[in-house]
Design a protein around this motif. Structure first.
Motif, mmCIF file in Angstrom:
data_model
loop_
_atom_site.group_PDB
_atom_site.id
_atom_site.type_symbol
_atom_site.label_atom_id
_atom_site.label_comp_id
_atom_site.label_asym_id
_atom_site.label_seq_id
_atom_site.Cartn_x
_atom_site.Cartn_y
_atom_site.Cartn_z
ATOM 1 N N LEU A 500 0.788 -1.312 -0.097
ATOM 2 C CA LEU A 500 -0.123 -0.184 0.027
ATOM 3 C C LEU A 500 0.873 1.059 0.042
ATOM 4 N N ASP A 501 0.276 2.489 -0.579
ATOM 5 C CA ASP A 501 1.244 3.485 -0.652
ATOM 6 C C ASP A 501 0.945 4.239 0.666
ATOM 7 N N GLU A 502 1.702 5.453 0.535
ATOM 8 C CA GLU A 502 1.764 6.195 1.951
ATOM 9 C C GLU A 502 0.370 6.762 1.819
ATOM 10 N N PRO A 503 -0.626 6.921 2.935
ATOM 11 C CA PRO A 503 -1.841 7.454 2.966
ATOM 12 C C PRO A 503 -1.733 9.071 2.731
ATOM 13 N N LYS A 506 -5.090 11.374 6.395
ATOM 14 C CA LYS A 506 -5.055 10.643 7.621
ATOM 15 C C LYS A 506 -6.480 10.387 7.898
ATOM 16 N N ALA A 518 -10.895 2.245 5.921
ATOM 17 C CA ALA A 518 -10.593 2.478 4.851
ATOM 18 C C ALA A 518 -9.376 1.540 4.407
ATOM 19 N N TYR A 519 -9.406 1.273 3.073
ATOM 20 C CA TYR A 519 -8.357 0.254 2.672
ATOM 21 C C TYR A 519 -7.006 1.060 2.540
ATOM 22 N N ASP A 520 -6.277 1.210 3.683
ATOM 23 C CA ASP A 520 -5.283 2.165 3.147
ATOM 24 C C ASP A 520 -3.985 1.393 4.482
ATOM 25 N N ARG A 521 -3.015 2.303 4.394
ATOM 26 C CA ARG A 521 -1.859 1.703 5.353
ATOM 27 C C ARG A 521 -2.279 1.914 6.805
ATOM 28 N N ASP A 522 -2.502 3.106 6.968
ATOM 29 C CA ASP A 522 -3.198 3.315 8.484
ATOM 30 C C ASP A 522 -4.256 2.324 8.927
ATOM 31 N N TRP A 524 -4.523 -0.845 7.895
ATOM 32 C CA TRP A 524 -3.970 -2.130 8.254
ATOM 33 C C TRP A 524 -3.077 -2.050 9.567
#
Length: 729
Positions: A500-503, A506, A518-522, A524
């Motif tokens: 995943l890319d950096e969000p 935030k 959300a399906y993002d790095r934070d 997970w």
């Protein structure tokens, strides 16, 4: 018992011992102590060969720790000395002894620097070195190569190296800069002069009239390390190499052996110089090296490609000979041969037969449907690119003629013997009879006059439905299988997170935020940290009401496995992933506080992992890094152990400013920990001399009464010094 064994049996036992130490390096001291009496100078040559080779392998193995090698080197010096000083010693034994001595020399040198009382050990090493340098020129080629390696190691040790950074460099780096001027055994001036003499002796092989390719290649391979590790002698070495011509022997009659030797020397020299330019393109000799390499490649091409270059293009013997047209480039077009498409035989044919133009029965029998669509497309495109246009037009015309012949053929008549039943000649004259539909009254009259129906027994179809089916229960998982499956799941989760890319934006922060919003790095990261901290809350069973997590590897759980993976993920790039570490440790702190507040028996994890993360990032910090200040300011809890890690940074003078700045930030921005942070600053002021000015400045501003105590201490020191002078007078 040992005397009754044959040499083969003893070597078999020694091989078993070697396998043991290769599997576990902790057995090296016991094994070496046991084999030294067996491989001594009085032993059989087979045992001496095995022992010397084993010692060379031991001190070159990266698996053995440097401190352990240093201890083992002191044990084997006398044995190596006895072997190398034997004038009738076997050549294979001497080779292995010289290799072992090359690996041991830096270790013994470091030992003598730190233990100046051990004169006998240095005398043994000097005896070995003297013997090796004496046999350098007279031994066989294999031994001479090992002597070159030993000389290179001596030059590395006895020359001044660059200032090594203990946080990044090799902790076992040995150079002349380690030797104090007042050392009772080692004299830096004499050692440096000896190193320069050995370097001149190594470079002398390039100035001899008759050069040996084996020795030159061996010397070049060792010089590459000296150029990289000792910049002060790099220009001197490069100037000698640039004045060396590896192709000078090509002027003599070229034999196959000489051809191989010249090619080898030229290639080794060229690759060494190209590697130097690649590592340091801005070095002062870069332009000269580039010219040398280009000139060498041109000379090599002129010497070894001369025979093929002298052969000119062959002359045609009979005008435009067909065999010579490709070489001469003659544009002579030959008529395209007529492509024959055989006509179809009378009768019925399939579409495949219509478009099959080949006469090869093997190709006709091949089933093209077995090929994939992608492969068929590739083959078709390749054929269409290479096929001649006239040949393709002839094939298309042949297929057209086939199609026209099928259109002109009369329709096939029906064979009476094989005609289907009910087919007659006058089928086309058949016309069905149409009758008027019956009305409702006529239908009712027919039903009244119909005979009564007899009841027949109802035959039910057999019940063929599926019965209830239950799969057999799966065998229970063992603890090892469950841990292995859990580890695989964790690995896949971290693999998804790393892709995943950096969000860009935030998500909502806070302890009560949704974990999968959300399906993002934070998202997970939140899921993983809560799996590690909250999934097993209340399930652990410590012996005491509050217990710090054990380091026993046998008691690993899924949560600890996730924590270990998080720790490794953070350390891979801690400067960019420090937010992950803070988020994780906040969850750990929150979980510990909740469990303690509820009064349940809990295992505390926060303190262990915050110290482990700090120990992991501290060795790689730079003096200009701000990541330490951010980490200390954002983690929820600070203890004396955490601040002791920060104080330890002051052992490096370059890191004093970073450590004190981080502590000052805590004093200014985190009042609850102001006192312990100021205590840490004062401890640094008392312990480290380099940190006194900065620490005193901070303490004077933030700790009332420190300036008065400091002034009183200075007055007391002056008074004591004055008293001391008076007493001495």
């Amino acid at each position: 018992m040992a005397a009754a064994l044959t040499v083969e049996q003893q070597i078999q036992q020694l091989d078993d011992a070697r396998k043991l130490v290769l599997s576990d390096a902790n057995y090296y001291p016991q094994i070496i102590q046991g084999i030294l009496p067996i491989i001594g100078p009085a032993a059989r040559v087979e045992l001496r060969r095995w022992g010397a080779e084993f010692l060379a392998e031991t001190f070159a193995a990266p698996k053995v720790a440097a401190q352990q090698k240093e201890t083992l080197a002191l044990m084997v010096l006398e044995t190596l000395r006895a072997m190398v000083e034997n004038p009738l010693e076997d050549t294979a034994v001497v080779k292995s002894v010289v290799q072992a001595a090359a690996s041991i020399y830096p270790l013994v040198f470091r030992w003598i620097v730190n233990n100046s009382y051990d004169g006998p050990t240095w005398e043994r090493m000097i005896a070995i070195k003297t013997r090796i340098l004496r046999i350098w020129d007279s031994a066989s080629a294999g031994v001479r190569i090992c002597c070159i390696k030993f000389a290179q190691r001596v030059v590395l040790v006895q020359t001044v190296g660059p200032d090594a950074d203990p946080r990044r460099g090799d902790p076992m780096e040995v150079s002349l800069s380690m030797v104090p001027q007042s050392h009772p055994i080692l004299t830096p001036g004499n050692l440096g002069a000896e190193a320069q003499g050995l370097l001149d002796r190594m470079l002398g092989v390039f100035q001899e009239s008759t050069s040996d390719a084996i020795l030159i290649d061996a010397t070049l391979n060792t010089l590459s390390i000296l150029i990289r590790a000792r910049p002060q002698v790099a220009n001197r070495i490069l100037n000698v190499i640039l004045n060396f011509n590896p192709l000078k022997q090509a002027n003599s009659p070229m034999t196959p052996k000489l051809r191989v030797m010249v090619k080898s020397m030229e290639k080794t020299t060229r690759l060494l110089l190209m590697n130097v330019n690649k590592r340091d393109p801005q070095n002062p000799l870069a332009g000269r090296i580039q010219q040398y390499v280009q000139r060498m490649m041109q000379s090599r091409s002129e010497i070894f490609d001369e025979a093929s270059r002298k052969r000119g293009p062959p002359e045609p013997t009979d005008g435009l000979d067909a065999a010579k047209r490709q070489k001469l480039g003659a544009q002579v077009s030959a008529p395209t041969p007529r492509f024959h498409v055989p006509p179809l035989q009378p009768g019925a044919h399939t579409i495949a037969e219509l478009f099959t133009v080949t006469t090869d029965e093997g190709l006709k029998a091949f089933d093209v449907s077995q090929l994939t669509a992608d492969l068929v497309v590739k083959i078709s495109v390749t054929i269409l690119q290479k096929i001649d246009a006239d040949t393709l037009n002839q094939a298309v015309d042949g297929v057209k003629l086939r199609y026209k012949s099928l259109e002109a053929a009369p329709p096939a008549s029906i064979n009476p013997a094989t005609a289907p039943l009910g087919v007659e000649d006058d089928d086309d004259d058949y016309e069905p009879d149409f009758f008027a539909a019956e009305d409702t009254e006529q239908i009712l009259n027919k039903l009244d006059n119909a005979p009564p129906e007899t009841e027949e027994p109802i035959i039910r179809a057999p019940d063929v439905g599926l019965k209830h089916f239950t799969l057999p229960p799966a065998p229970p998982l063992t603890a090892e299988q469950a841990a292995q499956i859990g580890q695989g799941t964790i690995t896949r989760v971290f693999g998804v997170m790393q892709t995943l890319d950096e969000p860009a934006k935030k998500i909502k922060s806070g302890m009560n935020r949704l974990a999968a919003s959300a399906y993002d790095r934070d998202a997970w990261i939140t899921i993983i940290t809560r799996l590690a901290t909250r999934a097993s809350a209340g399930l652990e069973e410590p012996a005491t009401p509050v217990k710090v997590e054990s380091n026993d590897p046998g008691s690993r759980s899924l949560s600890n496995t996730i924590r270990e993976s998080l720790y490794l993920y953070v350390l891979e790039d801690f400067r960019k992933r420090i937010d992950v570490a803070v988020a994780w440790l906040c969850e750990e702190w929150y979980n510990d506080k909740v469990q303690m507040k509820l009064g349940e028996e809990a295992v505390l994890h926060y303190e262990k992992w915050v110290l482990k993360v700090l120990d992991g990032i501290v060795p790689y910090l730079d003096a200009r890094d701000k990541v330490l200040t951010r980490f200390l300011s954002e983690i929820p809890g600070l203890s004396l152990d955490v601040l002791s890690r920060v104080k330890g940074l002051c052992r490096d003078p370059a890191m004093v400013n970073l450590a004190l700045t981080s502590l000052l930030y805590l004093v200014m921005m985190r009042p609850p920990v102001r006192d312990i942070a100021l205590d840490a600053v004062e401890d640094i002021w008392n312990t480290y001399e380099d940190a006194k000015p900065i620490a005193a400045k901070y303490l004077t501003k933030w700790r009332p009464g420190f300036a008065e105590r400091l002034k009183a201490k200075n007055d007391e020191d002056k008074k004591e010094n004055g008293t001391g002078v008076a007493v001495a007078a």
